[in-house]
Design a protein around this motif. Structure first.
Motif, mmCIF file in Angstrom:
data_model
loop_
_atom_site.group_PDB
_atom_site.id
_atom_site.type_symbol
_atom_site.label_atom_id
_atom_site.label_comp_id
_atom_site.label_asym_id
_atom_site.label_seq_id
_atom_site.Cartn_x
_atom_site.Cartn_y
_atom_site.Cartn_z
ATOM 1 N N LEU A 186 0.852 -1.183 0.000
ATOM 2 C CA LEU A 186 0.000 0.000 0.000
ATOM 3 C C LEU A 186 0.890 1.236 0.000
ATOM 4 N N SER A 187 0.297 2.394 -0.149
ATOM 5 C CA SER A 187 1.081 3.625 -0.062
ATOM 6 C C SER A 187 1.633 3.760 1.357
ATOM 7 N N GLU A 188 2.704 4.508 1.484
ATOM 8 C CA GLU A 188 3.328 4.687 2.800
ATOM 9 C C GLU A 188 2.349 5.295 3.797
ATOM 10 N N GLN A 189 1.525 6.245 3.306
ATOM 11 C CA GLN A 189 0.558 6.895 4.195
ATOM 12 C C GLN A 189 -0.442 5.888 4.746
ATOM 13 N N CYS A 190 -0.984 5.023 3.873
ATOM 14 C CA CYS A 190 -1.944 4.001 4.322
ATOM 15 C C CYS A 190 -1.281 3.019 5.272
ATOM 16 N N GLN A 191 -0.074 2.596 4.928
ATOM 17 C CA GLN A 191 0.639 1.622 5.749
ATOM 18 C C GLN A 191 0.839 2.139 7.173
ATOM 19 N N GLY B 200 -11.705 5.206 -1.459
ATOM 20 C CA GLY B 200 -10.822 5.079 -2.604
ATOM 21 C C GLY B 200 -11.433 4.257 -3.716
ATOM 22 N N PRO B 201 -10.791 4.269 -4.898
ATOM 23 C CA PRO B 201 -11.320 3.534 -6.054
ATOM 24 C C PRO B 201 -11.380 2.031 -5.790
ATOM 25 N N PRO B 202 -12.163 1.306 -6.572
ATOM 26 C CA PRO B 202 -12.235 -0.158 -6.413
ATOM 27 C C PRO B 202 -10.873 -0.813 -6.616
ATOM 28 N N GLY B 203 -10.632 -1.887 -5.869
ATOM 29 C CA GLY B 203 -9.416 -2.668 -6.063
ATOM 30 C C GLY B 203 -8.152 -2.069 -5.506
ATOM 31 N N THR B 204 -8.269 -1.118 -4.567
ATOM 32 C CA THR B 204 -7.071 -0.454 -4.043
ATOM 33 C C THR B 204 -6.697 -0.915 -2.635
ATOM 34 N N GLY B 205 -7.417 -1.891 -2.085
ATOM 35 C CA GLY B 205 -6.975 -2.476 -0.816
ATOM 36 C C GLY B 205 -7.852 -2.210 0.385
ATOM 37 N N LYS B 206 -9.067 -1.710 0.177
ATOM 38 C CA LYS B 206 -9.920 -1.376 1.324
ATOM 39 C C LYS B 206 -10.404 -2.642 2.049
ATOM 40 N N THR B 207 -10.976 -3.573 1.310
ATOM 41 C CA THR B 207 -11.434 -4.820 1.928
ATOM 42 C C THR B 207 -10.262 -5.610 2.494
ATOM 43 N N LEU B 208 -9.141 -5.600 1.792
ATOM 44 C CA LEU B 208 -7.939 -6.284 2.259
ATOM 45 C C LEU B 208 -7.466 -5.713 3.594
ATOM 46 N N ASP C 157 -10.931 7.710 12.408
ATOM 47 C CA ASP C 157 -9.880 7.862 11.405
ATOM 48 C C ASP C 157 -10.478 7.670 10.022
ATOM 49 N N ILE C 158 -9.975 8.437 9.059
ATOM 50 C CA ILE C 158 -10.406 8.328 7.657
ATOM 51 C C ILE C 158 -9.151 8.111 6.823
ATOM 52 N N ILE C 159 -9.083 6.970 6.140
ATOM 53 C CA ILE C 159 -7.893 6.618 5.358
ATOM 54 C C ILE C 159 -8.258 6.605 3.883
ATOM 55 N N GLU C 160 -7.493 7.361 3.086
ATOM 56 C CA GLU C 160 -7.764 7.460 1.649
ATOM 57 C C GLU C 160 -6.811 6.553 0.870
ATOM 58 N N PHE C 161 -7.379 5.701 0.050
ATOM 59 C CA PHE C 161 -6.608 4.767 -0.767
ATOM 60 C C PHE C 161 -6.534 5.289 -2.207
ATOM 61 N N TRP D 155 4.247 3.804 -9.616
ATOM 62 C CA TRP D 155 5.105 2.788 -10.215
ATOM 63 C C TRP D 155 5.950 2.038 -9.173
ATOM 64 N N PRO D 156 6.601 2.717 -8.201
ATOM 65 C CA PRO D 156 7.369 1.961 -7.195
ATOM 66 C C PRO D 156 6.491 0.968 -6.419
ATOM 67 N N GLU D 157 5.263 1.365 -6.112
ATOM 68 C CA GLU D 157 4.355 0.467 -5.394
ATOM 69 C C GLU D 157 3.921 -0.689 -6.287
ATOM 70 N N ALA D 158 3.660 -0.391 -7.576
ATOM 71 C CA ALA D 158 3.262 -1.441 -8.516
ATOM 72 C C ALA D 158 4.402 -2.442 -8.723
#
Length: 328
Positions: A98-103, A134-142, A250-254, A259-262
């Protein structure tokens, strides 16, 4: 078969009369056997758990709080099992990209709950009510699965198709039953596609029953002081009622991966293959705009082709082809 740790966990939860965790571990064993191809054993385990959970007056482990809550819901003609689905949770924080902020935000929530007793000494409490946007498939359910795994809690997902009713007032009654369960049984409760009940009340498509449901949710949500985690996830934060936002801890934006994350995600997903000599930079333009879910499917496609047609030797053209097909 079950690992030594899983067997020990089953025995411990049985002795502790902790039904929810006993069921979670039993289902984890069933899923592990299914991945090994032992489908009959997996089905038998799931059937045994399901039979025990749905048998009147019986539970898997105890006749404690969980059993009482289910009996009371049946007396009110509300079947809690039709509203809350026990989901598999076996994902560790170090297994996700995930992004550093989310992590950082997720790790903080986990740490607060692990140290909740220490916080309580100073009249402080951990974050419990979390909004994931956040958009679908970005890690919210995960993320909900990660929280449940790291905190060793069951994960329940709210079934909106069972919640919403055409009868006046019935949906609010079901919502009350859900929050009763949240108060009685500590777990992670995921309200996925939360905008289904959280859309703002002045929406042009609003109807009276939807407005009453949101009002009921706001009341139950604000009154809740349990030890459970309530995780709400939405792809459309812009349509949520403004009164909701201040009620979350808390509100977390995904977001879709950079590219580095991908690149890190691709290497994690394909860890069984030798990628040491591969230069992945040519894939940079292909992954632009793709979600983690899209990337995962593309990696799986490339892996299957690699095994079936290339003797397990992964290369960049294979990955590029799979990414192109998923981006169409």
């Amino acid at each position: 078969m079950a690992t030594a740790e899983q067997i020990k966990a089953l025995v411990k939860h049985f002795i502790d009369e902790d039904e929810q965790r006993f069921v979670t571990v039993a289902l984890q064993v069933a899923d592990k056997e299914a991945k090994k191809g032992h489908f009959k054993l997996a089905d038998d385990l799931r059937r045994l758990v399901h039979t025990k959970r749905t048998s009147p007056g019986k539970t898997v482990v105890s006749r404690g709080v969980s059993a009482v809550s289910r009996r009371s819901h049946r007396q009110n003609n509300i079947d809690i099992d039709s509203l809350l689905h026990l989901s598999q949770a076996d994902t560790r924080i170090n297994e996700v990209v995930l992004s550093e902020q989310c992590q950082v935000r997720i790790e903080r929530i986990i740490m607060e709950h692990r140290l909740k007793d220490k916080l309580a000494e100073y009249a402080l409490s951990p974050r419990r009510k979390i909004l994931l946007c956040g958009p679908p498939g970005t890690g919210k359910t995960l993320t909900a699965k990660v929280l449940a795994t790291e905190l060793k809690l069951p994960l329940y997902t709210l079934q909106f198709d069972g919640l919403i009713s055409r009868y006046l007032g019935e949906t609010a009654g079901k919502l009350r039953a859900v929050f009763d369960q949240i108060a009685k049984s500590r777990a992670v409760y995921l309200f996925d596609e939360f905008d289904a009940i959280g859309a703002h009340r002045n929406s042009p498509n609003d109807v009276g029953e939807v407005r009453r449901v949101l009002n009921s949710f706001l009341k139950f949500f604000e009154d809740d002081s349990s030890e459970s985690l309530i995780v709400c996830a939405t792809n459309h934060p812009d349509i949520l009622d403004k009164a909701l936002f201040r009620r979350f801890d808390d509100i977390i934006e995904f977001s879709k991966p950079s590219w580095p994350e991908a690149e890190r995600f691709i290497k994690n997903r394909l860890f069984l293959f030798d990628l040491r000599e591969l230069e992945l930079d040519p894939l940079k333009t292909l992954v632009e705009g793709m979600s983690y879910a899209d990337l995962g499917q593309a990696c799986d496609d490339a892996a299957k082709n690699c095994v079936m047609y290339h003797d397990g030797k992964m290369d960049v053209p294979l990955l590029a082809e799979a990414l192109k097909l998923r981006s169409i």
